[in-house]
Design a protein around this motif. Structure first.
Motif, short mmCIF file in Angstrom:
data_model
loop_
_atom_site.label_atom_id
_atom_site.label_comp_id
_atom_site.label_asym_id
_atom_site.label_seq_id
_atom_site.Cartn_x
_atom_site.Cartn_y
_atom_site.Cartn_z
N UNK A 33 -5.24 6.53 -8.83
CA UNK A 33 -6.55 6.32 -8.23
C UNK A 33 -7.30 5.18 -8.91
N UNK A 34 -7.02 4.98 -10.18
CA UNK A 34 -7.64 3.86 -10.90
C UNK A 34 -7.07 2.52 -10.43
N UNK A 35 -5.83 2.54 -9.95
CA UNK A 35 -5.18 1.31 -9.48
C UNK A 35 -5.52 0.98 -8.04
N UNK A 36 -5.59 2.01 -7.19
CA UNK A 36 -5.69 1.81 -5.75
C UNK A 36 -7.09 2.14 -5.23
N UNK A 37 -7.87 1.14 -4.83
CA UNK A 37 -9.20 1.41 -4.27
C UNK A 37 -9.14 2.27 -3.01
N UNK A 38 -8.04 2.16 -2.25
CA UNK A 38 -7.91 2.94 -1.02
C UNK A 38 -7.33 4.33 -1.26
N UNK A 39 -6.74 4.53 -2.43
CA UNK A 39 -6.09 5.80 -2.70
C UNK A 39 -4.85 6.02 -1.86
N UNK A 40 -4.23 4.92 -1.42
CA UNK A 40 -3.06 5.00 -0.54
C UNK A 40 -1.90 4.23 -1.15
N UNK A 41 -0.68 4.61 -0.73
CA UNK A 41 0.50 3.83 -1.07
C UNK A 41 0.85 2.96 0.15
N UNK A 42 1.54 1.83 -0.10
CA UNK A 42 2.07 1.37 -1.38
C UNK A 42 1.05 0.59 -2.20
N UNK A 43 1.33 0.55 -3.49
CA UNK A 43 0.68 -0.38 -4.41
C UNK A 43 1.79 -1.14 -5.13
N UNK A 44 1.60 -2.42 -5.31
CA UNK A 44 2.58 -3.22 -6.04
C UNK A 44 1.94 -3.69 -7.34
N UNK A 45 2.50 -3.22 -8.43
CA UNK A 45 1.99 -3.60 -9.75
C UNK A 45 2.73 -4.86 -10.19
N UNK A 46 1.98 -5.96 -10.27
CA UNK A 46 2.56 -7.25 -10.64
C UNK A 46 2.73 -7.34 -12.15
N UNK A 47 1.69 -6.93 -12.87
CA UNK A 47 1.73 -6.88 -14.32
C UNK A 47 0.72 -5.83 -14.77
N UNK A 48 0.43 -5.78 -16.04
CA UNK A 48 -0.45 -4.74 -16.56
C UNK A 48 -1.87 -4.83 -16.01
N UNK A 49 -2.23 -5.99 -15.49
CA UNK A 49 -3.62 -6.19 -15.07
C UNK A 49 -3.77 -6.49 -13.57
N UNK A 50 -2.66 -6.63 -12.85
CA UNK A 50 -2.74 -7.10 -11.47
C UNK A 50 -2.00 -6.15 -10.53
N UNK A 51 -2.73 -5.64 -9.53
CA UNK A 51 -2.15 -4.71 -8.56
C UNK A 51 -2.54 -5.16 -7.16
N UNK A 52 -1.59 -5.12 -6.24
CA UNK A 52 -1.86 -5.37 -4.83
C UNK A 52 -1.72 -4.07 -4.06
N UNK A 53 -2.54 -3.88 -3.04
CA UNK A 53 -2.44 -2.70 -2.20
C UNK A 53 -2.47 -3.12 -0.74
N UNK A 54 -1.93 -2.27 0.13
CA UNK A 54 -1.72 -2.50 1.56
C UNK A 54 -0.38 -3.22 1.76
N UNK A 55 0.48 -2.60 2.57
CA UNK A 55 1.84 -3.11 2.73
C UNK A 55 1.89 -4.53 3.28
N UNK A 56 1.00 -4.86 4.22
CA UNK A 56 1.06 -6.19 4.79
C UNK A 56 0.62 -7.25 3.77
N UNK A 57 -0.39 -6.93 2.97
CA UNK A 57 -0.82 -7.84 1.91
C UNK A 57 0.33 -8.04 0.92
N UNK A 58 0.98 -6.95 0.55
CA UNK A 58 2.10 -7.03 -0.38
C UNK A 58 3.22 -7.90 0.19
N UNK A 59 3.58 -7.66 1.44
CA UNK A 59 4.68 -8.41 2.05
C UNK A 59 4.33 -9.89 2.21
N UNK A 60 3.08 -10.18 2.54
CA UNK A 60 2.66 -11.58 2.65
C UNK A 60 2.76 -12.27 1.29
N UNK A 61 2.33 -11.59 0.24
CA UNK A 61 2.42 -12.16 -1.11
C UNK A 61 3.88 -12.43 -1.47
#
Length: 218
Positions: A43-71
């Motif tokens: 919950x601290x990582x995901x503002x939406x409280x939903x999966x997926x989340x992609x943890x890039x490094x210790x400080x950077x997280x992406x959420x939402x599958x389409x955002x992740x796939x675009x990245x």
């Protein structure tokens, strides 16, 4: 550190990103959580409280599958989106439409009452028929090459085939283009490997535990 994808085993949106990662042959770890009891660290990582989340490094997280796939598509070859801005926008639009269909599919799977089940089924198959008409003449949805649309639609089609095995779905069986695309996608290693071997049983159990009309009328 390797990429870490935070997941729930049955989530089709997580599966979209798993397919993209596998297609691009990117090393990553998969961490499953219980969505009914979400851990505080998640919950601290995901503002939406939903999966997926992609943890890039210790400080950077992406959420939402389409955002992740675009990245992933913008940073790791091969590129799965078209270069032309208009074509790329059209691909994004069909991916969004696929997300709407996933919602209808879920409603049909878990509906307990006849009225809700009938409405969800009608909406699902009306949209699938529109998708079938929109598909081009190439091997994949938008041509002869695998794209992010295919990564987004594969989880939907995989579930349709499992549901069709549980009870006959004549309207699904009639969609020739989508059924051919489904057969092709299911043979791809990145799609076949995006779920566990017991995924069909897990999905059936998920539906059964909710007392769905889908299984009661099968």
């Amino acid at each position: 550190m390797p990429l870490e994808l935070i997941s729930f085993p049955l989530c089709p949106y997580v599966q979209r990103s798993v397919i993209t990662l596998l297609h691009k042959q990117v090393g990553f770890t998969l961490t499953h959580i219980d969505l009914a009891h979400k851990p505080e660290w998640f919950l601290a990582l995901s503002p939406l409280g939903k999966v997926p989340c992609l943890k890039i490094d210790e400080h950077t997280v992406l959420f939402d599958s389409q955002v992740i796939n675009e990245y992933l598509d913008e940073t790791i070859a091969p590129v799965l989106h078209p270069a032309d801005p208009l074509e790329r926008a059209q691909h994004r639009a069909w991916i969004a439409f696929g997300s709407e269909i996933l919602g209808d599919q879920m409603q049909m799977m878990v509906a307990q009452g006849e009225e809700r089940f009938t409405a969800a089924s009608r909406q699902l198959f009306d949209k699938l028929e529109r998708l079938d008409k929109a598909m081009g003449n190439g091997a994949f949805f938008a041509g002869d090459d695998f794209s992010l649309i295919d990564a987004a639609l594969a989880p939907l089609f995989m579930r349709m085939e499992i549901l069709h095995a549980l009870r006959p779905l004549p309207r699904w069986e009639s969609l020739g283009k989508l059924r051919r695309l489904t057969a092709l996608l299911m043979e791809l290693p990145e799609v076949a490997g995006s779920v566990t071997a017991d995924f069909p049983d897990r999905l059936r159990n998920y539906i059964s535990e909710r007392g769905s009309l889908f299984l009661r009328t099968a």
